[in-house]
Design a protein around this motif. Structure first.
Motif, short mmCIF file in Angstrom:
data_model
loop_
_atom_site.label_atom_id
_atom_site.label_comp_id
_atom_site.label_asym_id
_atom_site.label_seq_id
_atom_site.Cartn_x
_atom_site.Cartn_y
_atom_site.Cartn_z
N GLU A 1 0.82 -1.22 0.00
CA GLU A 1 0.00 0.00 0.00
C GLU A 1 0.85 1.27 0.00
O GLU A 1 0.31 2.38 -0.01
CB GLU A 1 -0.95 0.02 1.21
CG GLU A 1 -0.26 0.04 2.56
CD GLU A 1 -1.20 -0.22 3.71
OE1 GLU A 1 -1.78 0.76 4.23
OE2 GLU A 1 -1.35 -1.39 4.11
N TYR B 1 4.10 1.61 -1.99
CA TYR B 1 4.90 1.83 -3.19
C TYR B 1 4.10 2.54 -4.27
O TYR B 1 2.97 2.15 -4.57
CB TYR B 1 5.40 0.48 -3.71
CG TYR B 1 6.14 0.54 -5.02
CD1 TYR B 1 7.39 1.18 -5.11
CD2 TYR B 1 5.61 -0.03 -6.18
CE1 TYR B 1 8.07 1.22 -6.31
CE2 TYR B 1 6.28 0.01 -7.38
CZ TYR B 1 7.51 0.63 -7.45
OH TYR B 1 8.19 0.69 -8.65
N ASP B 2 4.70 3.58 -4.86
CA ASP B 2 4.00 4.34 -5.90
C ASP B 2 4.79 4.44 -7.21
O ASP B 2 4.42 5.20 -8.11
CB ASP B 2 3.63 5.74 -5.40
CG ASP B 2 4.85 6.64 -5.19
OD1 ASP B 2 6.00 6.20 -5.43
OD2 ASP B 2 4.66 7.81 -4.78
N ASN C 1 8.96 6.03 -5.02
CA ASN C 1 9.47 6.18 -3.65
C ASN C 1 10.25 4.96 -3.16
O ASN C 1 10.43 4.77 -1.96
CB ASN C 1 8.32 6.50 -2.69
CG ASN C 1 7.20 5.46 -2.75
OD1 ASN C 1 7.35 4.40 -3.35
ND2 ASN C 1 6.07 5.79 -2.13
N THR D 1 5.97 10.95 0.77
CA THR D 1 4.77 10.13 0.62
C THR D 1 4.58 9.10 1.72
O THR D 1 3.47 8.58 1.90
CB THR D 1 4.80 9.39 -0.74
OG1 THR D 1 5.94 8.50 -0.78
CG2 THR D 1 4.88 10.37 -1.90
#
Length: 710
Positions: free
Chosen positions: A617, A619-620, A623, A681
């Motif tokens: 939930e 990792y984008d 980052n 983030t």
């Protein structure tokens, strides 16, 4: 001398409250009085103050002008303890008169109090610390393990050896809990074949208190006196007796101290017997029948499950349960069959073992996993308990774990935050806008801070490796070679955790011949730092450690793969603060959370992880780095092969090129951009303040009879 005595008294007060362990300025005070002694006592200020000579204390205080700093630290502690202006004072006022009782089999607060083994305990410790910072009325309940978890060393064959050392209670930051009459508090728990006794200790953790039960008392027989000697030691009989003390004894200790909790929070199923004792207690006090009291106690009970691995859920044969809980069963008026059914998925299956997680789920109305994915996995895992509900409606939610920021952030990084995010950044850590300012930090300053932490890690590792070699009996010349391992300029990857098989510690080293070329690339070398313990009974875990150690001792890898023995909170702190990359490659979806990666985030270390636990939930795409695509295969072998292929591909085509893409000034601009993305983030979300606030809003307030807070 009177002034000096006053200074010593203040230092002792500071040492007796574990608030000091997340105050870098207070830690510096102890260290500067005698750096060598501070290291020798494993950063234990109680032992430190007993061993430092009075004349040296006086001389060093004068030389370093420490008196005013000690006074200042003492005032800060006093103000902190008396403070009423907190988030909890406003949002958790319902808990003021009747606090949360937080039960856990282990608490990882600091390496000087060795009553933890790994992530579960450290999570519990971070929970207490953030509850203190936020002003949440909460009492911790655990066991005092006289020998703690084992100390690890490796023999000449790389095989894990365990040793247990008796802890001198006088050297721990604990005090006897006193009963209403002022005498040391003791509790007893009756079984069908005798009574267990325990004394109760208390540990001050900022504004929270931790109660620890200790079976090493004269009233017990020799066997029972060792009951709380070791964490996770012994057979099933030892385990159920420990859990009986933790749950039933813990509730009785709270009551004896005059504390009336409005919430019971079970951190894992080890303490589920606490709910049965609370039911018994209230039936005795109110005269109401089991059904009504069961309903009310379940409403006040919060249960957090931490593992989707079947072996992580304690199960006991019925005869062992009856031997230890028969008295409680009779007191609450349940038949043998009905009582055993409380611990079974299939209530009437006499062949099913009594499961502590099943008991906790049946006796609580607020249950959660520790990440979004773990919530999904838990609902699927325990769906048979709720056959009339669709899987998605199984009453197990999730509250994603977080870490206590001031415990895990390096002082050097905290100073950078102080300068650029504002002096009150830690009080605002849970707000996304706090971290937006990280974008304005000069790339060179952030990179230099990270490099300082990396250099500190390498110095630490070299020192530990030399000491390890000497302990194994190697010659001085052989040991000395470890003083030059690791290159400060090479990409450094850290892997440190419990060596359970599903965590796949050796995945990156599966193809050794290929790794030789990758690791020893002349222009873009990489290096690994490993650490971790295998359970004493886990032969597979020990074999995995030996496999990695033998690779580390191979001439091809002697300078760039190392294994640091005796993993604890001190080793963890150095690693998460100093490596470039934090590697985590469990077999998805068996990692419930993985909080070590959250600690790494706070120090500019980038995560390189399977999309499991918290990383699924978090990792984008910018980052950090991901291994695999978040899918599972029916075949374990196929999944392992695919994940290994992805790991090597991402390592060689993303991680390594990004790190070594440096400008003329030696700055890896794209890498630093990812560090900033990670701070911006992730840091605001995956911290323990946010986690504890979520527990208050979603669980504690409703369980205590209030409404969900905002």
């Amino acid at each position: 001398m009177a002034g000096q005595s006053n200074i010593l008294d203040k230092l002792k007060e500071l040492a007796r409250n574990l608030w000091w362990c997340w105050q870098s300025n207070v830690i510096d005070l102890f260290r500067e009085l005698d750096p060598a002694l501070w290291r020798e006592v494993d950063h234990n200020p109680v032992e430190f103050l007993q061993r430092i000579p009075a004349d040296q204390l006086e001389r060093r205080s004068a030389e370093m002008a420490l008196d005013s700093r000690i006074d200042f630290a003492f005032r800060r502690l006093s103000e902190y303890l008396k403070g009423t202006d907190s988030w909890g004072a406003v949002h958790a006022s319902i808990l003021r008169a009747r606090p949360v009782a937080y039960f856990s089999a282990e608490f990882g607060l600091h390496e000087s109090l060795p009553i933890y083994s790994g992530g579960l305990g450290v999570l519990a410790g971070d929970h207490l610390k953030s509850a203190s910072d936020l002003g949440i009325p909460l009492i911790g309940v655990g066991l005092l393990y006289n020998q703690g978890y084992f100390r690890q060393s490796l023999d000449a064959n790389g095989w894990q050896q365990e040793s247990y050392l008796d802890t001198d209670v006088s050297l721990l930051p604990i005090e006897p809990a006193l009963g209403p009459d002022g005498s040391p508090l003791k509790v007893s728990v009756e079984t069908t074949n005798g009574t267990l006794h325990a004394r109760v200790w208390r540990v001050e953790v900022g504004r929270t208190t931790l109660l620890l039960l200790d079976a090493n008392v004269p009233e017990n027989n020799e066997s029972d006196r060792t009951l709380t000697a070791r964490l996770y030691g012994g057979d099933g009989r030892t385990r159920i007796r420990q859990e009986l003390l933790l749950g039933v004894g813990g509730v009785r200790a709270i009551k004896a101290l005059g504390i009336q909790p409005s919430v019971l929070h079970l951190n894992e199923g080890h303490s589920a017997f606490a709910v049965l004792e609370k039911i018994r207690e209230l039936m005795e006090e109110t005269g109401l029948p089991y059904g009504e009291v069961h309903r009310d106690v379940a409403q006040m009970t919060v249960f957090t499950t931490h593992t989707p691995v079947a072996a992580g859920h304690d199960r006991f044969p019925a005869e062992l349960v009856e031997e230890h809980l028969g008295r409680v069963r009779e007191a609450i008026g349940l038949s043998y069959e009905d009582f055993m059914g409380l611990g079974r998925v299939y209530t009437h299956d006499a062949n099913e073992l009594f499961c502590m997680t099943v008991l906790a789920l049946k006796l609580s109305r607020h249950a959660n996993g520790v990440s979004a994915l773990h919530g999904v996995v838990s609902r699927r895992m325990w769906h048979p308990l709720y056959p009339n509900l669709p899987e998605e409606q199984v009453p197990i939610g999730h509250i994603t774990n977080g870490v206590h920021v001031k415990t895990w952030v390096a002082p050097q990084m905290a100073m950078l935050f102080h300068r650029h995010l504002g002096p009150d950044w830690s009080a605002r850590q849970r707000h996304p806008e706090t971290w937006g300012a990280i974008e304005e930090v000069d790339d060179a300053e952030l990179w230099e801070t990270h490099q300082i932490l990396k250099a500190r890690l390498i110095t630490f590792v070299r020192s530990r490796l030399v000491a390890q070699a000497r302990k194994r009996g190697e010659s001085d010349s052989s040991a000395a070679r470890f003083a030059n391992v690791l290159d400060p300029n090479a990409l450094t990857i850290g892997f440190a955790r419990r060596f359970a098989t599903y965590k796949r510690a050796g995945l990156a080293l599966k193809d050794i011949d290929r790794m030789v070329d990758i690791i020893n690339d002349a222009k873009r070398p990489i290096q690994f730092v490993f650490a971790g313990k295998a359970h004493p009974e886990d032969r597979y875990g020990k074999e995995l450690i030996q496999y990695i150690v033998k690779i580390a001792w191979d001439d091809r890898f002697r300078n760039n793969i190392v294994f640091v023995e005796d993993y604890d909170m001190n080793v963890a702190r150095h690693l998460v603060q100093g490596v470039d990359v934090w590697l985590n490659n469990p077999r998805r979806p068996q990692e419930a959370s993985g909080t070590s990666g959250e600690k790494a985030v706070l120090n500019g270390t980038l995560n390189f992880s399977i999309l499991d636990g918290w990383w699924a939930e978090a990792y984008d795409g910018r980052n950090g780095f991901a291994i695999g695509a978040g899918t599972n295969h029916a075949s374990i072998q196929v999944q392992d092969e695919r994940d290994h292929a992805s790991l090597i591909d991402v390592l060689t085509h993303q991680v390594v090129p990004t790190y070594y893409d440096q400008d003329e000034a030696g700055l890896p601009r794209k890498w630093v951009a990812r560090q900033k993305d990670a701070f911006r983030t992730l840091a605001w979300k995956f911290n323990a303040d946010r986690m504890v606030m979520d527990y208050v809003r979603r669980s504690y307030a409703p369980a205590a009879g209030g409404v969900t807070c905002q």
